[in-house]
Design a protein around this motif. Sequence first.
Motif, PDB file in Angstrom:
ATOM      1  N   LEU A  13      11.155   2.941   6.276  1.00 22.25           N
ATOM      2  CA  LEU A  13       9.838   2.354   6.495  1.00 22.25           C
ATOM      3  C   LEU A  13       9.333   2.647   7.903  1.00 22.25           C
ATOM      4  N   GLU A  14      10.225   2.616   8.866  1.00 25.37           N
ATOM      5  CA  GLU A  14       9.841   2.855  10.260  1.00 25.37           C
ATOM      6  C   GLU A  14       9.492   4.321  10.511  1.00 25.37           C
ATOM      7  N   ASN A  15      10.197   5.219   9.834  1.00 24.68           N
ATOM      8  CA  ASN A  15      10.045   6.644  10.125  1.00 24.68           C
ATOM      9  C   ASN A  15       9.240   7.424   9.089  1.00 24.68           C
ATOM     10  N   THR A  60       6.745   5.814   6.791  1.00 25.25           N
ATOM     11  CA  THR A  60       6.032   4.653   6.260  1.00 25.25           C
ATOM     12  C   THR A  60       5.243   4.953   4.996  1.00 25.25           C
ATOM     13  N   ASP A  61       4.406   5.967   5.037  1.00 25.81           N
ATOM     14  CA  ASP A  61       3.524   6.238   3.900  1.00 25.81           C
ATOM     15  C   ASP A  61       4.289   6.666   2.653  1.00 25.81           C
ATOM     16  N   GLN A  62       5.376   7.378   2.844  1.00 25.65           N
ATOM     17  CA  GLN A  62       6.153   7.809   1.681  1.00 25.65           C
ATOM     18  C   GLN A  62       6.812   6.623   0.997  1.00 25.65           C
ATOM     19  N   VAL A  63       7.305   5.683   1.781  1.00 31.05           N
ATOM     20  CA  VAL A  63       7.943   4.494   1.217  1.00 31.05           C
ATOM     21  C   VAL A  63       6.919   3.620   0.502  1.00 31.05           C
ATOM     22  N   LEU A  64       5.843   3.280   1.197  1.00 33.92           N
ATOM     23  CA  LEU A  64       4.847   2.371   0.622  1.00 33.92           C
ATOM     24  C   LEU A  64       3.999   3.063  -0.439  1.00 33.92           C
ATOM     25  N   GLY A  65       3.913   4.382  -0.367  1.00 37.42           N
ATOM     26  CA  GLY A  65       3.206   5.115  -1.402  1.00 37.42           C
ATOM     27  C   GLY A  65       3.904   5.026  -2.743  1.00 37.42           C
ATOM     28  N   VAL A  66       5.228   4.939  -2.724  1.00 36.21           N
ATOM     29  CA  VAL A  66       6.004   4.770  -3.954  1.00 36.21           C
ATOM     30  C   VAL A  66       5.833   3.352  -4.499  1.00 36.21           C
ATOM     31  N   ILE A  67       5.980   2.357  -3.625  1.00 40.71           N
ATOM     32  CA  ILE A  67       5.968   0.962  -4.056  1.00 40.71           C
ATOM     33  C   ILE A  67       4.588   0.502  -4.504  1.00 40.71           C
ATOM     34  N   GLY A  68       3.555   0.870  -3.737  1.00 44.10           N
ATOM     35  CA  GLY A  68       2.225   0.327  -3.993  1.00 44.10           C
ATOM     36  C   GLY A  68       1.241   1.293  -4.602  1.00 44.10           C
ATOM     37  N   ALA A  69       1.725   2.310  -5.292  1.00 45.37           N
ATOM     38  CA  ALA A  69       0.808   3.293  -5.878  1.00 45.37           C
ATOM     39  C   ALA A  69      -0.176   2.650  -6.837  1.00 45.37           C
ATOM     40  N   ASN A  70       0.276   1.677  -7.614  1.00 39.99           N
ATOM     41  CA  ASN A  70      -0.563   0.942  -8.560  1.00 39.99           C
ATOM     42  C   ASN A  70       0.157  -0.351  -8.920  1.00 39.99           C
ATOM     43  N   LEU A  71      -0.470  -1.155  -9.760  1.00 41.38           N
ATOM     44  CA  LEU A  71       0.117  -2.456 -10.113  1.00 41.38           C
ATOM     45  C   LEU A  71       1.432  -2.291 -10.856  1.00 41.38           C
ATOM     46  N   GLU A  72       1.528  -1.277 -11.704  1.00 37.60           N
ATOM     47  CA  GLU A  72       2.761  -1.057 -12.464  1.00 37.60           C
ATOM     48  C   GLU A  72       3.931  -0.745 -11.539  1.00 37.60           C
ATOM     49  N   SER A  73       3.705   0.144 -10.563  1.00 39.98           N
ATOM     50  CA  SER A  73       4.788   0.479  -9.636  1.00 39.98           C
ATOM     51  C   SER A  73       5.144  -0.711  -8.752  1.00 39.98           C
ATOM     52  N   LEU A  74       4.154  -1.494  -8.370  1.00 42.98           N
ATOM     53  CA  LEU A  74       4.419  -2.692  -7.563  1.00 42.98           C
ATOM     54  C   LEU A  74       5.352  -3.632  -8.315  1.00 42.98           C
ATOM     55  N   ASN A  75       5.062  -3.876  -9.592  1.00 43.99           N
ATOM     56  CA  ASN A  75       5.922  -4.743 -10.397  1.00 43.99           C
ATOM     57  C   ASN A  75       7.308  -4.137 -10.576  1.00 43.99           C
ATOM     58  N   THR A  76       7.359  -2.822 -10.761  1.00 39.48           N
ATOM     59  CA  THR A  76       8.639  -2.143 -10.977  1.00 39.48           C
ATOM     60  C   THR A  76       9.576  -2.325  -9.789  1.00 39.48           C
ATOM     61  N   TYR A  77       9.039  -2.235  -8.578  1.00 40.84           N
ATOM     62  CA  TYR A  77       9.884  -2.280  -7.382  1.00 40.84           C
ATOM     63  C   TYR A  77      10.011  -3.680  -6.779  1.00 40.84           C
ATOM     64  N   LEU A  78       8.930  -4.438  -6.727  1.00 39.68           N
ATOM     65  CA  LEU A  78       8.985  -5.724  -6.032  1.00 39.68           C
ATOM     66  C   LEU A  78       9.479  -6.878  -6.896  1.00 39.68           C
ATOM     67  N   ASN A  79       9.287  -6.831  -8.198  1.00 38.95           N
ATOM     68  CA  ASN A  79       9.768  -7.935  -9.039  1.00 38.95           C
ATOM     69  C   ASN A  79      11.283  -8.110  -8.954  1.00 38.95           C
ATOM     70  N   PRO A  80      12.078  -7.046  -9.134  1.00 36.88           N
ATOM     71  CA  PRO A  80      13.528  -7.217  -8.970  1.00 36.88           C
ATOM     72  C   PRO A  80      13.917  -7.624  -7.549  1.00 36.88           C
ATOM     73  N   MET A  81      13.188  -7.092  -6.578  1.00 36.86           N
ATOM     74  CA  MET A  81      13.475  -7.444  -5.188  1.00 36.86           C
ATOM     75  C   MET A  81      13.219  -8.926  -4.936  1.00 36.86           C
ATOM     76  N   LEU A  82      12.126  -9.424  -5.477  1.00 38.00           N
ATOM     77  CA  LEU A  82      11.793 -10.840  -5.301  1.00 38.00           C
ATOM     78  C   LEU A  82      12.847 -11.733  -5.944  1.00 38.00           C
ATOM     79  N   SER A  83      13.462 -11.264  -7.021  1.00 34.54           N
ATOM     80  CA  SER A  83      14.505 -12.052  -7.684  1.00 34.54           C
ATOM     81  C   SER A  83      15.726 -12.256  -6.785  1.00 34.54           C
ATOM     82  N   CYS A  84      15.873 -11.415  -5.762  1.00 35.41           N
ATOM     83  CA  CYS A  84      17.033 -11.475  -4.864  1.00 35.41           C
ATOM     84  C   CYS A  84      16.658 -11.999  -3.482  1.00 35.41           C
ATOM     85  N   VAL A  85      15.491 -12.620  -3.365  1.00 39.82           N
ATOM     86  CA  VAL A  85      14.943 -12.957  -2.057  1.00 39.82           C
ATOM     87  C   VAL A  85      15.737 -14.040  -1.326  1.00 39.82           C
ATOM     88  N   GLN A  86      16.614 -14.751  -2.030  1.00 39.25           N
ATOM     89  CA  GLN A  86      17.432 -15.772  -1.364  1.00 39.25           C
ATOM     90  C   GLN A  86      18.471 -15.163  -0.427  1.00 39.25           C
TER      91      GLN A  86
END
Length: 275
Positions: A50-52, A54-80
């Motif tokens: 992300l630091e080095n 940035t755009d390549q990382v966030l371009g994968v995660i936030g390309a659209n709503l489907e990709s956002l759910n694909t990457y962040l939903n499992p991550m949010l499940s482990c947020v503890q």
Amino acid sequence: MLLAGEDQSDAMQKFVQERASVITATLFKVFQSDSCGSFHHACHVICHLLENHTDQVLGVIGANLESLNTYLNPMLSCVQHSPVAETLVKLVSCPTMTPKVRWSLYTSLSARKFLLLLAERATGTDPAATEAERTPAHCSACAEVFSELTDRLAVDPHGGELLLQPIGHCPELLDGLLASVCGTRQADGTIRHRPYRQRLDAAQALQRLVAKATHDELPAASPMGDMNSFAAMGMAPEMVKNQLMCVAEQIHMRLGASFHDLAVVVAGLWLGSIL
């Protein structure tokens, strides 16, 4: 670690640069329920990318709503797990992405009503949450991430206002936090209270929200999003417009209507914490 080492060879730097998007997508598999990977190691590499890159990382995660759910939903499940929570906040509020990538990411986060999702997880009211996503540790972590993201978005002039909209325009967000603090009245007239930890977390989230929504300007974040970095460098931070002011009126009106109930309950929570 080869992918996040400080002394990478030119060949390794070129390899990571060319494949940062693929590496990012692969690293996020650590958050799948059947993964045996290390959250600490994966999050360390994600933050390095992300630091080095940035755009390549966030371009994968936030390309659209489907990709956002694909990457962040499992991550949010482990947020503890603290490395996961810290990395999630950095991903969502990274200030160094280019306008094109920011627009795609923020549009997807806005469509997901991400702050509302965090608030519902914090209060245990997300209808889609699993049993594991209703545990005290998970709810408490979501409350902290909600507050941390709100703080960072409040000083983000490039889209913070967009992502903060659910606070003022989705009544269930503030109502859910208030219900967690004050309890919900049942048909027989009794009040059903949430567990103490959940009530305290919701009260703290509301307190931070109200405190933040009282200033027209706030100290700006540093280029990497850390609002304490200026002090460490002996510099006075630049003051920027408080993006949370766009929903401040709705916050104060809703909480003002419940002021008496809040005062009674918060006093009880405070007494409970010292007895």
